[in-house]
Design an enzyme around this catalytic site. Structure first.
Site, PDB file in Angstrom:
ATOM      1  N   PHE A 120     -42.018  46.292   4.945  1.00  0.00           N
ATOM      2  CA  PHE A 120     -41.382  45.295   5.820  1.00  0.00           C
ATOM      3  C   PHE A 120     -42.197  45.001   7.071  1.00  0.00           C
ATOM      4  CE2 PHE A 120     -39.163  49.402   6.310  1.00  0.00           C
ATOM      5  CZ  PHE A 120     -39.483  49.720   7.624  1.00  0.00           C
ATOM      6  N   GLY A 135     -44.338  41.526   7.653  1.00  0.00           N
ATOM      7  CA  GLY A 135     -43.800  40.294   8.229  1.00  0.00           C
ATOM      8  C   GLY A 135     -42.851  40.492   9.390  1.00  0.00           C
ATOM      9  N   HIS A 136     -42.590  41.732   9.800  1.00  0.00           N
ATOM     10  CA  HIS A 136     -41.590  41.988  10.856  1.00  0.00           C
ATOM     11  C   HIS A 136     -42.148  42.961  11.887  1.00  0.00           C
ATOM     12  CE1 HIS A 136     -37.632  43.018  12.634  1.00  0.00           C
ATOM     13  NE2 HIS A 136     -37.257  41.856  12.131  1.00  0.00           N
ATOM     14  N   PHE A 137     -42.882  42.614  12.745  1.00  0.00           N
ATOM     15  CA  PHE A 137     -43.530  41.328  12.991  1.00  0.00           C
ATOM     16  C   PHE A 137     -45.033  41.559  12.984  1.00  0.00           C
ATOM     17  CE2 PHE A 137     -39.452  41.073  15.236  1.00  0.00           C
ATOM     18  CZ  PHE A 137     -38.911  39.938  14.668  1.00  0.00           C
ATOM     19  N   ILE A 139     -41.764  46.105  14.102  1.00  0.00           N
ATOM     20  CA  ILE A 139     -40.458  46.659  14.473  1.00  0.00           C
ATOM     21  C   ILE A 139     -39.641  46.810  13.189  1.00  0.00           C
ATOM     22  CG2 ILE A 139     -38.287  46.224  15.703  1.00  0.00           C
ATOM     23  CD1 ILE A 139     -39.901  44.574  17.710  1.00  0.00           C
TER      24      ILE A 139
END
EC number: 4.2.1.59
Length: 146
Positions: free
Chosen positions: A45, A48-50, A55
């Site tokens: 994850f 893309g986050h971020f 985070i």
């Protein structure tokens, strides 16, 4: 009671990349559980986050708490009695996110059993990094036959 990752994968139906509990350090079945999720930069994850500011998504912190709660429920029975059971998340109430969780953090998951009606269990859940509370939520989960 304690569970390592080999025990956890026998209890929960989840697998990579959605298994979000690495170890159980304390479990008093149907009362409370304290578990760990080691947050690493290799988590899918974080792509893309971020980008450039990774985070852990709040929904995945809540999912970690829900999985710990499920272990608390399922870990109480013998393998034969829990073999055809699964815990489904029913609701999340009063979720609060207090501080970001980032790569390198050890997320401590605490779920305290509050009550049960029929097959529905209620847990008050808290996530910590060190001594600092980073998230909390009330979780309702249902034990079902599969």
């Amino acid at each position: 009671m304690q569970f390592n990752i080999s025990d956890i994968i026998k209890i929960l139906p989840h697998s990579y990349p959605f298994l979000l509990v690495d170890r159980v350090i304390e479990c008093d079945p149907s009362k409370s559980i304290k578990a760990i999720k080691n947050v690493t930069f290799n988590e899918p994850f974080f792509i893309g986050h971020f980008p450039n500011h990774p985070i852990m998504p709040g929904v995945l912190i809540v999912e970690s708490l829900a999985q710990a709660s499920a272990i608390c429920i399922l870990g109480k029975g013998s393998k034969s009695t829990m073999e055809n059971k699964v815990v489904y998340l029913m609701s999340i109430e009063n979720a609060k996110f207090r501080k970001p969780v980032t790569p390198g953090d050890t997320l401590i998951l605490q779920a305290d059993f509050k009550n049960a009606r029929l097959s529905v269990c209620k847990f008050e859940c808290f996530a910590y990094v060190g001594e600092e509370k980073v998230a909390e939520a009330t979780i309702l989960a249902m034990l079902q036959n599969i």
